[in-house]
Structures are given as C-alpha cells and as structure tokens.
Scaffold this motif. Structure first.
Motif, PDB file in Angstrom:
ATOM      1  N   UNK A  33      -7.591   3.449  -6.480  1.00  0.00           N
ATOM      2  CA  UNK A  33      -7.956   4.802  -6.897  1.00  0.00           C
ATOM      3  C   UNK A  33      -7.001   5.840  -6.322  1.00  0.00           C
ATOM      4  N   UNK A  34      -6.342   5.509  -5.221  1.00  0.00           N
ATOM      5  CA  UNK A  34      -5.400   6.447  -4.629  1.00  0.00           C
ATOM      6  C   UNK A  34      -4.158   6.625  -5.494  1.00  0.00           C
ATOM      7  N   UNK A  35      -3.957   5.758  -6.472  1.00  0.00           N
ATOM      8  CA  UNK A  35      -2.797   5.833  -7.358  1.00  0.00           C
ATOM      9  C   UNK A  35      -3.099   6.541  -8.674  1.00  0.00           C
ATOM     10  N   UNK A  77       0.852   2.688 -17.398  1.00  0.00           N
ATOM     11  CA  UNK A  77       1.505   2.225 -16.167  1.00  0.00           C
ATOM     12  C   UNK A  77       0.524   1.434 -15.296  1.00  0.00           C
ATOM     13  N   UNK A  78      -0.715   1.890 -15.241  1.00  0.00           N
ATOM     14  CA  UNK A  78      -1.734   1.162 -14.471  1.00  0.00           C
ATOM     15  C   UNK A  78      -2.010  -0.203 -15.094  1.00  0.00           C
ATOM     16  N   UNK A  79      -2.074  -0.244 -16.413  1.00  0.00           N
ATOM     17  CA  UNK A  79      -2.314  -1.510 -17.112  1.00  0.00           C
ATOM     18  C   UNK A  79      -1.150  -2.468 -16.866  1.00  0.00           C
ATOM     19  N   UNK A  80       0.063  -1.943 -16.896  1.00  0.00           N
ATOM     20  CA  UNK A  80       1.232  -2.785 -16.642  1.00  0.00           C
ATOM     21  C   UNK A  80       1.186  -3.370 -15.233  1.00  0.00           C
ATOM     22  N   UNK A 122     -12.773  10.195  -3.051  1.00  0.00           N
ATOM     23  CA  UNK A 122     -12.378  10.982  -1.899  1.00  0.00           C
ATOM     24  C   UNK A 122     -11.183  11.844  -2.280  1.00  0.00           C
ATOM     25  N   UNK A 123     -10.900  12.775  -1.429  1.00  0.00           N
ATOM     26  CA  UNK A 123      -9.782  13.686  -1.668  1.00  0.00           C
ATOM     27  C   UNK A 123      -8.470  12.990  -1.334  1.00  0.00           C
ATOM     28  N   UNK A 124      -7.399  13.495  -1.914  1.00  0.00           N
ATOM     29  CA  UNK A 124      -6.072  12.989  -1.568  1.00  0.00           C
ATOM     30  C   UNK A 124      -5.770  13.360  -0.118  1.00  0.00           C
ATOM     31  N   UNK A 125      -4.706  12.794   0.401  1.00  0.00           N
ATOM     32  CA  UNK A 125      -4.327  13.090   1.790  1.00  0.00           C
ATOM     33  C   UNK A 125      -4.023  14.577   1.969  1.00  0.00           C
ATOM     34  N   UNK A 158     -17.440  15.682   2.959  1.00  0.00           N
ATOM     35  CA  UNK A 158     -17.799  14.361   2.447  1.00  0.00           C
ATOM     36  C   UNK A 158     -16.659  13.700   1.676  1.00  0.00           C
ATOM     37  N   UNK A 159     -15.651  14.469   1.305  1.00  0.00           N
ATOM     38  CA  UNK A 159     -14.546  13.948   0.510  1.00  0.00           C
ATOM     39  C   UNK A 159     -13.284  13.705   1.335  1.00  0.00           C
ATOM     40  N   UNK A 160     -13.351  13.941   2.628  1.00  0.00           N
ATOM     41  CA  UNK A 160     -12.194  13.712   3.493  1.00  0.00           C
ATOM     42  C   UNK A 160     -11.796  12.244   3.463  1.00  0.00           C
ATOM     43  N   UNK A 161     -10.506  12.020   3.420  1.00  0.00           N
ATOM     44  CA  UNK A 161      -9.980  10.658   3.493  1.00  0.00           C
ATOM     45  C   UNK A 161      -9.024  10.615   4.668  1.00  0.00           C
ATOM     46  N   UNK A 162      -9.320   9.739   5.586  1.00  0.00           N
ATOM     47  CA  UNK A 162      -8.473   9.583   6.766  1.00  0.00           C
ATOM     48  C   UNK A 162      -7.624   8.353   6.593  1.00  0.00           C
ATOM     49  N   UNK A 163      -6.321   8.499   6.824  1.00  0.00           N
ATOM     50  CA  UNK A 163      -5.419   7.360   6.661  1.00  0.00           C
ATOM     51  C   UNK A 163      -4.764   7.023   7.966  1.00  0.00           C
TER      52      UNK A 163
END
Length: 166
Positions: free
Chosen positions: A9-11, A71-74, A89-92, A161-166
């Motif tokens: 999903x991050x892509x 592109x995702x299907x490929x 979640x939110x992007x970085x 609630x949407x924070x994404x920690x990497x």
C-alpha cells in the motif's frame, strides 16, 4: 489467494488507494477483488460514461491512475488482492506534517485531519522544507493526500491515528 508479504500500500497513490477502497466497499464480503477487477473497473470509468461516473464517485479518474494500476499489475500480478493496496496510514512526509502539528502546543484537543489540512493550506510544508524536515519534492502531494484521507475517514478523524513510523 496469497497476500503480499510486504506493505504494498505504500507504493500506491492516495487517489488510487481511495478508488480501490471505494470499489471494495461496494463488493460482497466473500468476493475476492483483484487488481485485474480494479483495472476493469477503472477502464469502465474511463469509458463513455466517464463524466457521469466521475460525478457519482467524486474521484479524479484519469489515465495516470490506469498507468499506475498497470504498473502494479506488472509488478504484483493480476490476481493480487486489491485490499492489500489500500492505504490505512499517512505517507512518511504526511506523518512528519502531522507530527509537527501535534508538537505545536496551540491545540487543546488532538488535531483532526481538517486541522492538518488547514496547516498545509497555511504553508506548514514550506516551513518544514525550510527547516529541513521535508525535502522540497515531498510537499507536492500533501494536499491531495490529506483530501483523500478526509474523503475516506472524515474531517474529524484524529490525525495521530494515521501516523506511520518507519
């Protein structure tokens, strides 16, 4: 059906993620929605009924979504489950914006997605670029991303609630 072991999903762009989620919300619970089914759905929206479908779904349906989907299907195959490609979640970069607003002691209550949008509109991303928190190119899609989050979760959803920690 095999689920993808990585967070695919991050892509996915916020617009495509919202479109996939909308299609999933209109399917039967036992129905497996794949990327191929989503591509057929998007292709149908781009057909002669494009104008009417756009008004119904409130999405900016365009060829770039189809290109992104292809592109995702490929990369992941036609049978990849569409559910895996919905962002929850939110992007970085959006997470950094949310964190900056949370860190601001100006608010008595936790900031909502609408408060984050207001901060973006008022120029917070430019300030964060100036401070070195965001790269110059990271602030380009923030308004579209926050609009997609608001469309899916509501303006009053708690932003933290949407924070994404990497």
């Amino acid at each position: 059906m095999i689920r993808n072991p990585i967070d695919v999903a991050t892509r996915v762009s916020p617009s495509l993620s919202a479109l996939i989620e909308s299609r999933l919300n209109h399917s039967e619970p036992e129905e497996y929605i794949t990327l191929l089914i989503i591509r057929d759905y998007v292709t149908g929206l781009l057909s002669a009924e494009f104008t009417e479908a756009e008004q119904i779904h409130h999405f900016d349906i365009n060829e770039s979504l189809l290109d992104e989907l292809n592109a995702l299907i490929e990369e992941f195959g036609e049978t990849a489950l569409a559910h895996d490609f919905v962002q929850n979640s939110a992007s970085e970069s959006m997470s950094r914006v949310i964190d900056a607003v949370i860190s601001n002691r100006e608010y008595d209550n936790p900031p909502t997605l609408e408060i984050i949008k207001q901060a973006i509109v008022m120029g917070l991303p430019a300030s964060l670029v100036g401070d070195g928190v965001l790269d110059e190119d990271e602030d380009d899609g923030l308004l579209a991303e926050i609009d997609a989050l608001i469309n899916r979760h509501g303006a009053d959803a708690i932003a933290e609630e949407f924070l994404r920690y990497e």
